[in-house]
Design an enzyme around this catalytic site. Structure first.
Site, PDB file in Angstrom:
ATOM      1  N   TYR A 142      38.682  35.973  33.451  1.00 55.83           N
ATOM      2  CA  TYR A 142      39.469  36.636  34.500  1.00 55.83           C
ATOM      3  C   TYR A 142      40.858  35.995  34.585  1.00 55.83           C
ATOM      4  O   TYR A 142      41.884  36.684  34.598  1.00 55.83           O
ATOM      5  CB  TYR A 142      38.719  36.492  35.828  1.00 55.83           C
ATOM      6  CG  TYR A 142      39.429  37.022  37.050  1.00 55.83           C
ATOM      7  CD1 TYR A 142      39.562  38.379  37.271  1.00 55.83           C
ATOM      8  CD2 TYR A 142      39.928  36.142  38.024  1.00 55.83           C
ATOM      9  CE1 TYR A 142      40.191  38.864  38.412  1.00 55.83           C
ATOM     10  CE2 TYR A 142      40.549  36.611  39.167  1.00 55.83           C
ATOM     11  CZ  TYR A 142      40.680  37.974  39.359  1.00 55.83           C
ATOM     12  OH  TYR A 142      41.300  38.446  40.489  1.00 55.83           O
ATOM     13  N   LYS A 146      44.658  37.371  33.777  1.00 60.83           N
ATOM     14  CA  LYS A 146      45.718  37.357  34.797  1.00 60.83           C
ATOM     15  C   LYS A 146      46.988  36.695  34.252  1.00 60.83           C
ATOM     16  O   LYS A 146      48.093  37.175  34.483  1.00 60.83           O
ATOM     17  CB  LYS A 146      45.241  36.659  36.074  1.00 60.83           C
ATOM     18  CG  LYS A 146      44.232  37.479  36.874  1.00 60.83           C
ATOM     19  CD  LYS A 146      44.801  38.827  37.278  1.00 60.83           C
ATOM     20  CE  LYS A 146      43.857  39.684  38.084  1.00 60.83           C
ATOM     21  NZ  LYS A 146      44.313  41.087  38.186  1.00 60.83           N
TER      22      LYS A 146
HETATM   23  N1  SER Z   1      38.937  37.099  44.620  1.00 59.09           N
HETATM   24  C1  SER Z   1      38.979  36.857  43.193  1.00 59.09           C
HETATM   25  C2  SER Z   1      37.692  36.300  42.714  1.00 59.09           C
HETATM   26  O1  SER Z   1      37.079  35.581  43.449  1.00 59.09           O
HETATM   27  C3  SER Z   1      40.069  35.900  42.861  1.00 59.09           C
HETATM   28  O2  SER Z   1      41.279  36.558  42.837  1.00 59.09           O
HETATM   29  O3  SER Z   1      37.340  36.519  41.607  1.00 59.09           O
END
Ligand code: SER
Length: 317
Positions: A142, A146
């Site tokens: 993730y 980003k």
């Molecule tokens: N809220 C997201 C998550 O916990 C982080 O940006 O994956």
């Protein structure tokens, strides 16, 4: 009036950003798009909508042309813990959607907002007062998507003049649509559990500080950045923004002020704990404050009052 396309309109941010933008720019000027289609309820009834699979560039291009779009809000994402279970999906959605949006934005002269996240930081980043410009070596897929999104968005701005802007959202807390598969989700779940069951089992251990923000502030931040004077923006992708930093004991104590019988215990989720430990305790958002006037309105206390009031009413408690 400008025309706006929201991709991921049914998600945690999109389901609230859509009505928020329709209020500001007019219902007919904000197109709600999602891969889950047809949209339901208010989102479908209150303005135009269409189906977009963000990994398919043609879907985006068709909608941009059909509705004469000026600005795209790309909210498609697989959150941190869920993406670890399927890294290729995390990459396809996290990076594919940004790239597709950037190309369509370049060809059609659109502005583009793609949120980044505290997930764009990693264990080597300074955890306290995390600077705007610092080490970004995330260890989650993730986070990798980003950082990639931030870099490629800045590239498109510098190379092609595409008006790309973005913020690094902290954990977002709302009472409309539940997040799914995130690391910061516990700070939403705890309110629902407190109201419905009077108790909560926390997946993160005491002392795990993370940045958080109440959704009304996040919506306002998004619009304020997109409306900011471009001449004042030294940075673009992406700005640190935060509203509060807390650890589980602090949010539990705040809830207890309103529900004295509330109880919390712990059952560690090792994946989420590892991710949370690699993220900042508290970001420094002074650059956003300086360049476009960012300032949060809600803190832990005022957010808790509002969350509990809304949820108690909804669940007749
Ligand atoms: N809220 C997201 C998550 O916990 C982080 O940006 O994956």
């Amino acid at each position: 009036m400008k025309n706006i396309l929201i991709i991921g309109a049914c998600g945690q941010i999109g389901s609230e950003l859509t009505p928020f933008l329709r209020n500001i720019y007019g219902t007919d000027h904000v197109v709600a798009a999602d891969c889950i289609y047809p949209l339901k309820g208010d989102l479908a009834e209150s303005g135009p909508s269409c189906k977009i699979d963000a990994t398919n560039p043609q879907d985006i291009a068709d909608a941009v042309k059909k509705y004469n779009i000026d600005a795209i809000y790309n909210l498609a994402a697989i959150l941190s813990a869920k993406a670890e279970a399927n890294p290729m999906l995390g990459w396809r959605v996290g990076v594919g959607a940004v790239l597709n949006c950037l190309e369509v934005a370049r060809e059609n002269h659109c502005a583009l907002f793609t949120p980044s996240s505290i997930g764009a930081f990693g264990p080597d980043t300074p955890h306290d007062n995390t600077p705007q410009d610092t080490i970004q070596r995330p260890k989650t897929i993730y986070g990798v998507t980003k950082v990639t999104g931030e870099l490629i968005s800045d590239y498109y701005f510098k190379r092609f003049g595409v008006d790309t802007r973005s913020v690094r959202f902290p954990g977002l807390i709302s009472n409309v649509t539940l997040p799914g598969g995130g690391t910061t989700d516990y700070a939403v779940d705890i309110y629902y559990a407190a109201v419905k069951e009077g108790k909560f089992t926390c997946p993160l251990k005491p002392g795990t500080f993370l940045d958080m923000m109440y959704m009304p502030d996040a919506l306002r931040a998004t619009v304020e950045l997109m409306e900011a004077d471009p001449a004042k923006l030294v940075h673009r992708n992406s700005f640190n923004i935060t509203a509060m930093s807390f650890e589980p004991e602090m949010i539990a104590a705040e809830i207890k002020k309103h529900i004295p019988s509330f109880k919390m215990d712990y059952q560690l989720d090792e994946l989420r704990q590892g991710i949370a430990d690699s993220w900042p305790n508290k970001m420094d958002d002074s650059v956003a404050r300086k360049e476009w006037g960012w300032a949060p309105k809600y803190d832990l206390q005022t957010m808790t009052v509002d969350m509990l009031e809304v949820l108690k009413k909804r669940f007749n408690k």
